[in-house]
Design a protein around this motif. Structure first.
Motif, PDB file in Angstrom:
ATOM      1  N   ARG A 163      -4.708  -0.398  -0.599  1.00  0.00           N
ATOM      2  CA  ARG A 163      -4.460  -1.636  -1.592  1.00  0.00           C
ATOM      3  C   ARG A 163      -5.744  -1.899  -2.444  1.00  0.00           C
ATOM      4  O   ARG A 163      -6.209  -3.029  -2.727  1.00  0.00           O
ATOM      5  CB  ARG A 163      -3.977  -2.671  -0.937  1.00  0.00           C
ATOM      6  CG  ARG A 163      -2.627  -2.546  -0.649  1.00  0.00           C
ATOM      7  CD  ARG A 163      -1.923  -3.741  -0.196  1.00  0.00           C
ATOM      8  NE  ARG A 163      -2.455  -4.171   0.964  1.00  0.00           N
ATOM      9  CZ  ARG A 163      -2.800  -5.388   1.328  1.00  0.00           C
ATOM     10  NH1 ARG A 163      -2.876  -6.356   0.530  1.00  0.00           N
ATOM     11  NH2 ARG A 163      -3.433  -5.599   2.711  1.00  0.00           N
ATOM     12  N   GLY A 222       0.940  -1.251   0.014  1.00  0.00           N
ATOM     13  CA  GLY A 222      -0.061  -0.182   0.040  1.00  0.00           C
ATOM     14  C   GLY A 222       0.901   1.188   0.227  1.00  0.00           C
ATOM     15  O   GLY A 222       1.719   1.211   0.859  1.00  0.00           O
ATOM     16  N   GLY A 223       0.498   2.121  -0.987  1.00  0.00           N
ATOM     17  CA  GLY A 223       1.354   3.501  -1.008  1.00  0.00           C
ATOM     18  C   GLY A 223       2.596   3.275  -1.847  1.00  0.00           C
ATOM     19  O   GLY A 223       3.219   4.310  -1.997  1.00  0.00           O
ATOM     20  N   ASP A 245      -3.032   3.361  -0.553  1.00  0.00           N
ATOM     21  CA  ASP A 245      -2.715   2.904   0.675  1.00  0.00           C
ATOM     22  C   ASP A 245      -3.521   1.900   0.919  1.00  0.00           C
ATOM     23  O   ASP A 245      -2.815   0.880   1.945  1.00  0.00           O
ATOM     24  CB  ASP A 245      -2.821   4.421   1.521  1.00  0.00           C
ATOM     25  CG  ASP A 245      -1.949   5.352   1.284  1.00  0.00           C
ATOM     26  OD1 ASP A 245      -2.342   6.435   1.712  1.00  0.00           O
ATOM     27  OD2 ASP A 245      -0.855   5.094   0.717  1.00  0.00           O
TER      28      ASP A 245
END
Lengths: 111, 114
Positions: free
Chosen positions: A69, A52-53, A67
């Motif tokens: 996902r 994420g990110g 972030d």
């Protein structure tokens, strides 16, 4: 089954312009991939994002994983005619090997 | 160069015919997949296989069956072709252990059912 919506569906731009393609879902992915498909050929893998990110760059292409996902974006800087093609995102459920593909974004870059 | 080969680029078949689409990969991949691609719908999974003689239904298996007698070959069968099965069919393969690895696709078979 995850549903992956891409936007826009079609994009026609001039050489040198920037663009962003979006891939969205209500489900969480364990990983997400982007592919490019040229006429008469199968899709070819561009990148895989897993965290994420996460941001990955491939020359003028920048890929970002949301972030949470659940979403991703592809940004192309200074597009060239060689970038023309169908861009597909694909998400993987859990630890499995099956990918679910997005609806696709057809990009045309003109001189 | 490793690759996935689909036996035909273009096929024209009549309604009701039994149609075989063949796919062969030379990468010793465990997983093989059949997708159909239609404008605005992306790629939709028909069937996949993670081992010889193993198969699992994808999202749109109706009207199709598959066969995997050897690791390198995965066949898609349309038992009785219908016009709504006119589409681009793509075969792909991947390694089992590389859970974040990508698929390698063939060039596709464009099937027209008349």
């Amino acid at each position: 089954t995850q549903l992956l919506e891409q936007s826009p569906q079609f994009l026609s731009i001039q050489e040198g312009e920037n663009l962003t393609v979006y891939c969205n879902s209500s489900s969480v992915f364990s990983s997400l991939q982007w592919y490019r498909q040229e006429p008469g050929e199968g899709p070819v893998l561009l990148v895989t994002v897993v965290t994420g990110g996460e941001v990955k760059k491939l020359k003028r292409l920048t890929f970002q994983f949301g972030d949470a996902r659940k979403d991703s974006s592809l940004h192309i800087t200074a597009a060239q005619p060689g970038d023309t093609g169908l861009y597909l995102c694909a998400g993987r459920e859990g630890g499995g090997n099956k990918l679910t593909f997005g609806t696709g974004t057809q990009l045309k870059v003109e001189l | 160069d490793v690759k996935v080969t689909q036996s035909s680029r273009y096929l024209v078949k009549r309604t009701g015919e039994k149609v075989f689409l063949e796919c062969v990969q030379d990468m010793d991949h465990e997983n093989m997949f059949w997708y159909r691609q239609d404008p605005g719908l992306g790629l939709r999974l028909i069937y996949f296989s993670y081992d010889v003689k193993m198969k699992e239904k994808g999202d749109i298996p109706e009207g199709y069956s598959v066969s995997r007698e050897k690791k390198e070959r995965f066949s898609l069968i349309l038992e009785s072709a219908s016009t709504n099965q006119t589409s681009m069919y793509l075969c792909a393969s991947s390694l089992w252990i590389r859970r974040t690895g990508g698929y390698t696709f063939g060039s596709g078979t464009r099937l027209t059912v008349v």
